[in-house]
Design an enzyme around this catalytic site. Structure first.
Site, PDB file in Angstrom:
ATOM      1  N   TYR A 153      -4.444   1.821 -11.634  1.00  0.00           N
ATOM      2  CA  TYR A 153      -4.357   1.065 -10.381  1.00  0.00           C
ATOM      3  C   TYR A 153      -5.721   0.448 -10.081  1.00  0.00           C
ATOM      4  O   TYR A 153      -6.752   1.110 -10.202  1.00  0.00           O
ATOM      5  CB  TYR A 153      -3.971   2.007  -9.240  1.00  0.00           C
ATOM      6  CG  TYR A 153      -3.993   1.350  -7.883  1.00  0.00           C
ATOM      7  CD1 TYR A 153      -2.851   0.763  -7.353  1.00  0.00           C
ATOM      8  CD2 TYR A 153      -5.166   1.287  -7.126  1.00  0.00           C
ATOM      9  CE1 TYR A 153      -2.871   0.147  -6.112  1.00  0.00           C
ATOM     10  CE2 TYR A 153      -5.200   0.667  -5.892  1.00  0.00           C
ATOM     11  CZ  TYR A 153      -4.045   0.099  -5.396  1.00  0.00           C
ATOM     12  OH  TYR A 153      -4.065  -0.528  -4.170  1.00  0.00           O
ATOM     13  N   GLU A 241      -4.551  -6.857  -5.478  1.00  0.00           N
ATOM     14  CA  GLU A 241      -4.067  -5.546  -5.913  1.00  0.00           C
ATOM     15  C   GLU A 241      -3.308  -5.698  -7.222  1.00  0.00           C
ATOM     16  O   GLU A 241      -2.408  -6.534  -7.326  1.00  0.00           O
ATOM     17  CB  GLU A 241      -3.138  -4.947  -4.848  1.00  0.00           C
ATOM     18  CG  GLU A 241      -2.695  -3.532  -5.181  1.00  0.00           C
ATOM     19  CD  GLU A 241      -1.671  -2.989  -4.193  1.00  0.00           C
ATOM     20  OE1 GLU A 241      -0.692  -3.709  -3.875  1.00  0.00           O
ATOM     21  OE2 GLU A 241      -1.842  -1.847  -3.732  1.00  0.00           O
TER      22      GLU A 241
END
Ligand code: GDP
Ligand code: MN
Length: 432
Positions: A153, A241
């Protein structure tokens, strides 16, 4: 509607610098903040990324099932990934109103892409981050699938507590990052970036290492992180993101997913990007509100909230919950208010048939309470308001405002503070 975010969870997430778009999944209330920003669809974000040297898969976009089939053939890939385009995350585990499960599908057969796209386009996709009924899918992305050997991530965001940008990463990607933040906070890594100096090689390397990229992959990941940071700055993003930020068995670091939010204040210098804004996912009422410089958020309770500022909106929502009520919607007036906006605001708030009471909670700083009071009385008369109205005003010119309300002869309930206002609004609904 999700329960209000617990104070502890909120603090944890704040400490971890996980800002609004991440928080959005936890509570619609917090989502108030993220709606301020322009959101792009994944395919639009990925175009910006690939134009700036960031590694994404080859892809086409399709509006119809037959276009999707054509795109799948044209890709001429070993395997294809078909992805529904909506602004919410969690698509992989979502469900369509057609019955199809999963907003992300892998297949080796282009014909299957056509069949799946038929069950996606025109149907609603419901995920953890959408309203219950889901969001209508108008486009799909048809991309070359790559094998993934590891999912991490990575996000870059503007963080108030750091007074600038911060990298947030976890070697545990692909999954819901908030679950990782809650269960394994030690697996969330932060790297604060000095906006003047920019990202240092050592910082990019450190993050790549924290994400678990080994050997030559570490340099590649660090290079991608730097390119993502430079893109973040160049396009005035508030968040980039990438989940998953993955690696392939062939030794490539790839951004498999992308979500970019933008700073609305930068619209004047990011005209091309703002021109891509797809407002069609907004509720018509949100667009109507935007015409009057108002921000509208629909929720599913029965108390309409008329506030100024997202912070006050959240506080109002929490306190309504704490007193056993549920907000129906929010209308954020912002600053620099005109009387006509107050009228429009009431019109929008009362257009929602779920509304059984209205709570006005305005803190007059820049806003003059007397203007609000005049707007309220005018709206009450002209709209022949039929539901109880509880008003809490505080700040600039509040005494004059109170006189205007009490001399109006209208059935307006005044409240001394926020708690009192919430109690009275909840009681007025419960009485019915
Ligand atoms: P989201 O569910 O909305 O976050 O959509 P994503 O784009 O992140 O896709 C969900 C999941 O599908 C990812 O976490 C991956 O596990 C998987 N996925 C997406 N693209 C590919 C791909 O090209 N190859 C493989 N093997 N898996 C993929
Ligand atoms: Mn994802």
């Amino acid at each position: 509607m999700a329960a209000p975010v617990g104070a502890q969870a909120r603090k944890l997430l704040r400490d971890l610098a996980l800002r609004p778009p991440l928080l959005a999944a936890r509570s619609q209330v917090v989502q108030l903040t993220s709606r301020r920003w322009l959101n792009l669809q994944e395919y639009q974000s990925k175009k910006l990324m690939s134009d700036n040297g960031v590694k994404v898969q080859r892809f086409f976009v399709a509006d119809t099932a037959s276009e999707a089939l054509e795109a799948a053939k044209r890709l001429n890939a070993k395997e294809i990934v078909l992805k529904a385009q909506i602004l919410a995350g969690g698509r992989g585990k979502g469900v369509f109103s057609s019955g199809l499960k999963g907003g992300v599908h892998l297949t080796k057969d282009p014909k299957v892409v056509g069949q799946l796209a038929k069950q996606m386009i025109g149907y609603n996709l419901a995920t953890k981050q959408t309203p219950k009924e889901g969001v209508k899918v108008k486009k799909v992305m048809v991309a070359e699938a790559l094998d993934i050997s590891r999912e991490t991530y990575l996000a870059i965001l503007m963080d108030r507590s750091c007074n600038g940008p911060v990298l947030v990463g976890s070697p545990q990607g692909g999954v819901d990052i908030e679950e990782v933040a809650a269960s394994n906070p030690e697996l969330i890594f932060k790297e604060q970036i000095d906006i003047i100096e920019g990202i240092k090689d050592s910082q990019a390397q450190q993050m790549a290492e924290n994400l678990g990229f080994l050997g030559p992959l570490k340099n590649q990941a660090a290079d991608q992180i730097k390119k993502l940071y430079n893109l973040f700055l160049k396009i005035d993003a508030t968040q980039v993101e990438v989940n998953p930020f993955g690696e392939t068995p062939e030794g490539q670091v790839v951004c498999f997913d992308a979500k970019i939010n933008f700073d609305d204040n930068a619209e004047f210098r990011q005209k091309d990007i703002f021109a891509m804004d797809d407002k069609s996912e907004n509720e018509p009422i949100e667009n109507e509100a935007a015409r009057y410089d108002l921000k509208y958020i629909g929720l599913d309770g029965n108390i309409a909230c008329f506030v100024n500022g997202a912070g006050l909106a959240m506080a109002t929502c929490d306190i309504i919950f704490l007193n056993g009520g549920k907000p129906a919607n929010f209308l954020d007036l912002g600053g620099g208010v005109k009387e006509s906006q107050v009228y429009q605001a009431f019109k929008l708030l009362t257009a929602d048939p779920k509304v059984e009471a209205i709570l006005v909670n305005i803190f007059g700083g820049i806003v003059n309470c007397a203007i609000i009071a005049n707007g309220i009385t005018k709206a009450c008369r002209e709209l022949e308001l039929k539901v109880p109205l509880v008003v809490r005003l505080e700040g600039t010119n509040v005494h004059e405002a109170q006189n205007i309300l009490s001399n109006s002869g209208l059935p307006i309930t005044s409240a001394v503070d926020l708690e009192d206002a919430a109690k009275k609004a909840v009681a007025s609904v419960a009485k019915k």
